[in-house]
Design an enzyme around this catalytic site. Sequence first.
Site, PDB file in Angstrom:
ATOM      1  N   GLU A 196     -11.508   5.138  -2.148  1.00 42.24           N
ATOM      2  CA  GLU A 196     -10.933   3.790  -2.101  1.00 42.24           C
ATOM      3  C   GLU A 196      -9.570   3.762  -2.783  1.00 42.24           C
ATOM      4  OE1 GLU A 196     -15.380   3.575  -1.977  1.00 42.24           O
ATOM      5  OE2 GLU A 196     -13.896   4.580  -3.244  1.00 42.24           O
ATOM      6  N   MET A 236      -9.245  19.088 -10.365  1.00 39.40           N
ATOM      7  CA  MET A 236      -8.961  17.764  -9.813  1.00 39.40           C
ATOM      8  C   MET A 236      -7.516  17.707  -9.315  1.00 39.40           C
ATOM      9  SD  MET A 236     -11.009  15.086 -12.268  1.00 39.40           S
ATOM     10  CE  MET A 236     -10.159  15.487 -13.783  1.00 39.40           C
ATOM     11  N   GLU A 265      -6.179  18.751  -6.474  1.00 35.10           N
ATOM     12  CA  GLU A 265      -5.628  19.893  -5.753  1.00 35.10           C
ATOM     13  C   GLU A 265      -6.140  19.992  -4.319  1.00 35.10           C
ATOM     14  OE1 GLU A 265      -4.143  23.115  -8.932  1.00 35.10           O
ATOM     15  OE2 GLU A 265      -6.264  23.306  -8.399  1.00 35.10           O
ATOM     16  N   PRO A 272     -12.245  12.802   6.821  1.00 38.03           N
ATOM     17  CA  PRO A 272     -11.691  13.941   7.553  1.00 38.03           C
ATOM     18  C   PRO A 272     -10.194  13.834   7.807  1.00 38.03           C
ATOM     19  CG  PRO A 272     -12.788  12.467   9.081  1.00 38.03           C
ATOM     20  CD  PRO A 272     -13.027  11.908   7.708  1.00 38.03           C
ATOM     21  N   LEU A 273      -9.610  12.659   7.551  1.00 35.65           N
ATOM     22  CA  LEU A 273      -8.172  12.508   7.780  1.00 35.65           C
ATOM     23  C   LEU A 273      -7.351  13.296   6.770  1.00 35.65           C
ATOM     24  CD1 LEU A 273      -8.008   8.670   8.523  1.00 35.65           C
ATOM     25  CD2 LEU A 273      -7.971  10.548  10.179  1.00 35.65           C
ATOM     26  N   GLU A 274      -7.898  13.526   5.570  1.00 31.23           N
ATOM     27  CA  GLU A 274      -7.133  14.240   4.539  1.00 31.23           C
ATOM     28  C   GLU A 274      -6.706  15.627   5.010  1.00 31.23           C
ATOM     29  OE1 GLU A 274      -7.888  13.175   0.067  1.00 31.23           O
ATOM     30  OE2 GLU A 274      -9.829  13.510   1.019  1.00 31.23           O
TER      31      GLU A 274
END
Length: 448
Positions: free
Chosen positions: A62, A309, A311, A337-339
């Site tokens: 979020e 964290m 990375e 999954p967009l990342e």
Amino acid sequence: MLLLTLYRGLTDLSAPVVRLLLLHRRARGKEDPARLGERLGHAGRPRPDGPLVWLHGASVGEALSLLPLIDRMTAERPGLSVLCTTGTVTSAALMAERLPPGAVHQFVPVDRVSGVRRFLDHWRPDLLLLAESEFWPNLLVETARRGVPMVLLNGRVSDGSFTAWRRHAAAPLRHLLGLFRLSLAQSETDAARLAALGAAPVRCVGNLKFAAPPAPADADELARLRAVLAGRPCWLALSTHPGEEALAARVHRAVAERVPGLLTLVMPRHAPRGDAVRAALEAEGVTVAQRSAGVLPGPGTDVYLADTMGEVGLFARLAPVVVMGKSLLGEGGGQNPLEPARLGAAVLFGPRMENFREIAARMIGADAARCVSDAAALADAVADLLLDAADRSALGARGAAFAAGEADVLTRVLEALAPWLDPLAPVRATPPEALSHAGGQAGGHAGP
């Protein structure tokens, strides 16, 4: 309303239990010892002068979806300050790194009336923008009682929540949703569910997760790790949960039979689990290099454990194939999954993508990601993609195009928020020199 009244009464009596719970969470690394007072409503920072917009998101996902909105608001509206609250240590670390000037982070207070009131007395927000489904009754009721407008952003109602809320908490939730001046849903399905539960008005202007920029990575560290890997084929199990690390080790052994020199990268969703994750991996008979211990992978390393964290961008750039955690085992729900798709990785996930159902279905329909049914299918898919550079690159390119396909969602959200933002801090007018670059049109206008 009886349930809501009962809830508020019970939370008033819960002070000793809350303190014990916070101390237990602190001992497990789930609370920041130096900032424990924030969870009881004690401010850790002074309130900035002028109008203040308060944004709240539960955790990392979020918070990431809120960052582009915070960036645009503070850049376009001079004099506007932002308070961002979250509830997890991981999200606090992320916000410390990425919040722009003019924005501060605090931990959200535990949902007791006294703590919420203490929080509101100090911060005196002019607007609350709440992400997804954080419907804490005391927080919402006390904020509304002070006349603070509230807007739901990227509203989401899962299958399980929709059934449970309608069956067990229809009246209280209808009251809470009625406190929002506007509910912006992240999909048409979520909009219909929010309306059925009592939200009004409800609109769907798109999913804010599409507005997030690519995850950053330190260029020097990326170059160093690429040199260390020396061209070894690798894949990444991203945002894993308990049980998935052992599964990744079994997949590694299966894929390594077809792909010589394979290195598997594992990034647990919660970095403090690193030691437990390493034990689970080694119990499967693989050799592990643990990043938090300062160890780099060598030629004999099977798994590089990225228990750090901030990375995601680094490791998703190293691996051309990325598998999303929380999608194959346990309660499921999936991770965003967009990342990795934004970074051009070929994305795979399991069938348990309930929290990203619409995005996952659309990606599959566009052949921008692929779904695997179990560990055996995952091993086959990873091996096939690592051995077929053309297929891997094409899948990654389609994923990147899909992730960039709704970048204008941020503009639509800001347009919907304008009735509440404009009275606080109007949009800065476009400088005349910017207009000349846009084709020499006469006159000025307000906007980004």
